[in-house]
Enzyme design. Structure first.
Site, PDB file in Angstrom:
ATOM      1  N   ASN A  11       0.857  -1.187   0.000  1.00  0.00           N
ATOM      2  CA  ASN A  11       0.000   0.000   0.000  1.00  0.00           C
ATOM      3  C   ASN A  11       0.892   1.235   0.000  1.00  0.00           C
ATOM      4  O   ASN A  11       1.495   1.574   1.015  1.00  0.00           O
ATOM      5  CB  ASN A  11      -0.908  -0.023   1.235  1.00  0.00           C
ATOM      6  CG  ASN A  11      -1.800   1.200   1.325  1.00  0.00           C
ATOM      7  OD1 ASN A  11      -1.939   1.955   0.364  1.00  0.00           O
ATOM      8  ND2 ASN A  11      -2.418   1.395   2.478  1.00  0.00           N
ATOM      9  N   LYS A  13       0.029   4.245  -0.201  1.00  0.00           N
ATOM     10  CA  LYS A  13      -0.631   5.394   0.437  1.00  0.00           C
ATOM     11  C   LYS A  13      -0.455   6.641  -0.438  1.00  0.00           C
ATOM     12  O   LYS A  13      -0.512   6.530  -1.670  1.00  0.00           O
ATOM     13  CB  LYS A  13      -0.117   5.573   1.865  1.00  0.00           C
ATOM     14  CG  LYS A  13      -0.269   4.288   2.690  1.00  0.00           C
ATOM     15  CD  LYS A  13       0.012   4.474   4.153  1.00  0.00           C
ATOM     16  CE  LYS A  13      -0.137   3.152   4.888  1.00  0.00           C
ATOM     17  NZ  LYS A  13       0.034   3.307   6.346  1.00  0.00           N
ATOM     18  N   HIS A  95      -9.273   0.640   5.420  1.00  0.00           N
ATOM     19  CA  HIS A  95      -7.983   0.900   6.063  1.00  0.00           C
ATOM     20  C   HIS A  95      -8.176   1.852   7.240  1.00  0.00           C
ATOM     21  O   HIS A  95      -9.044   2.725   7.219  1.00  0.00           O
ATOM     22  CB  HIS A  95      -6.997   1.498   5.058  1.00  0.00           C
ATOM     23  CG  HIS A  95      -5.588   1.514   5.552  1.00  0.00           C
ATOM     24  ND1 HIS A  95      -5.120   2.486   6.397  1.00  0.00           N
ATOM     25  CD2 HIS A  95      -4.555   0.667   5.331  1.00  0.00           C
ATOM     26  CE1 HIS A  95      -3.847   2.239   6.680  1.00  0.00           C
ATOM     27  NE2 HIS A  95      -3.479   1.143   6.049  1.00  0.00           N
ATOM     28  N   GLU A  97      -6.689   4.353   8.222  1.00  0.00           N
ATOM     29  CA  GLU A  97      -6.604   5.792   7.911  1.00  0.00           C
ATOM     30  C   GLU A  97      -7.907   6.291   7.312  1.00  0.00           C
ATOM     31  O   GLU A  97      -8.299   7.444   7.542  1.00  0.00           O
ATOM     32  CB  GLU A  97      -5.417   6.037   6.972  1.00  0.00           C
ATOM     33  CG  GLU A  97      -4.083   5.848   7.692  1.00  0.00           C
ATOM     34  CD  GLU A  97      -2.937   5.416   6.810  1.00  0.00           C
ATOM     35  OE1 GLU A  97      -1.887   5.074   7.365  1.00  0.00           O
ATOM     36  OE2 GLU A  97      -3.095   5.392   5.569  1.00  0.00           O
ATOM     37  N   GLU A 166      -4.696  -5.090  10.874  1.00  0.00           N
ATOM     38  CA  GLU A 166      -3.670  -4.066  11.078  1.00  0.00           C
ATOM     39  C   GLU A 166      -3.930  -3.332  12.394  1.00  0.00           C
ATOM     40  O   GLU A 166      -4.778  -2.433  12.445  1.00  0.00           O
ATOM     41  CB  GLU A 166      -3.688  -3.060   9.928  1.00  0.00           C
ATOM     42  CG  GLU A 166      -3.316  -3.650   8.577  1.00  0.00           C
ATOM     43  CD  GLU A 166      -3.015  -2.553   7.565  1.00  0.00           C
ATOM     44  OE1 GLU A 166      -1.875  -2.495   7.098  1.00  0.00           O
ATOM     45  OE2 GLU A 166      -3.918  -1.759   7.271  1.00  0.00           O
ATOM     46  N   GLY A 172       2.974   2.441  10.860  1.00  0.00           N
ATOM     47  CA  GLY A 172       3.864   3.577  10.667  1.00  0.00           C
ATOM     48  C   GLY A 172       4.548   4.074  11.919  1.00  0.00           C
ATOM     49  O   GLY A 172       5.176   5.124  11.913  1.00  0.00           O
ATOM     50  N   SER A 212       3.835  -1.900  10.340  1.00  0.00           N
ATOM     51  CA  SER A 212       5.298  -1.793  10.422  1.00  0.00           C
ATOM     52  C   SER A 212       5.991  -3.113  10.066  1.00  0.00           C
ATOM     53  O   SER A 212       7.000  -3.485  10.660  1.00  0.00           O
ATOM     54  CB  SER A 212       5.729  -1.306  11.813  1.00  0.00           C
ATOM     55  OG  SER A 212       5.257   0.005  12.066  1.00  0.00           O
TER      56      SER A 212
END
Length: 250
Positions: A11, A13, A95, A97, A166, A172, A212
């Site tokens: 991904n 992003k 996701h 985010e 996730e 991240g 990560s």
């Protein structure tokens, strides 16, 4: 040994450029990716056609998101039909985010998933808990609430779903769920599928880990029986690290 084919998605992003897309895919194409692994890359939408034209047949190109309607007054969105029109077969939905920055509810993610599947797309369906959820022992209940909209799917739809667990606190941040933590949650998801959908779906659905993931930690994670691959963020932007993760099971 599991018959589920290992799956690794990258991904990107909101990263990349025309030159970056060309360069990275050139390196990935030459990277000796194994046929035993399904490989996916998800660049920003403006680079999807370019990526599709540059990627080898071993690499599938995915959109990072879509909306639930075919067309209309939804500024800035793309529909599943538009993704399909580009010749693509995959989309990432739910996701963290999208959920936590853009406020997408479990219900909306479920409706988007239904729309994507109806259009014929495959879906990487993301779920995962916040740090406070983990620390208060709510991981399973949060993840199951995110998965619950999928209970409206037909059994045949499940062959087009990959679940990506996730933990939000590991995305991240450099923090990674331990292999034991990841395996426990993956096993819990598979148990939920067995109890709420059926055993064949539970046994066949791939559940991949994201948060990560790196070349240094992927091999240990890949040994766990219910971890069927990875959804990779930052490490997917570097060919050598992404290729190492793709080969984690070898």
């Amino acid at each position: 040994m599991s018959s589920r084919k290992f799956f690794v998605g990258g991904n990107w992003k909101m990263n990349g450029s025309v030159s970056f897309t060309d360069s990275l895919l050139k390196e990935l194409n030459a990277g000796g990716l194994p046929n035993s692994v399904d490989v996916l890359v998800a660049p920003p939408s403006v680079y999807l056609s370019q990526a599709q034209s540059k990627a080898s047949s071993q690499i599938k190109v995915s959109a990072q998101n879509c909306w639930k309607d075919e067309k209309g007054a939804f500024t800035g969105e793309v529909s599943p039909e538009m993704i399909k029109d580009l010749g693509l077969e995959w989309v990432i939905l739910g996701h963290s985010e999208r959920r936590n920055i853009f406020g997408e509810s479990n219900e909306i993610v479920g409706k988007k998933t239904e729309a994507a599947l109806k259009t014929g797309l495959n879906v990487v369906f993301c779920c995962g808990e916040l740090l406070e959820d983990r620390e208060s022992g709510k991981t399973d209940s949060i993840v199951q609430a995110q998965l619950r909209p999928l209970l409206s799917l037909n059994k045949a739809d499940w062959s087009k779903i990959v679940i990506a667990y996730e933990p939000v606190w590991a995305i991240g941040t450099g923090k990674v769920a331990s292999p034991e933590q990841a395996q426990d949650t993956h096993a819990s998801i598979r148990k939920w599928l067995r109890e709420n959908v059926d055993k064949s779906v539970a046994d066949s659905t791939r559940i991949i880990y994201g948060g990560s993931v790196s070349a240094s930690n992927c091999k240990d994670l890949a040994t766990r029986p219910d971890i069927d691959g990875f959804l990779v963020g930052g490490a997917s932007l570097k060919a050598d690290s992404f290729i190492s993760i793709v080969k984690a099971k070898l």
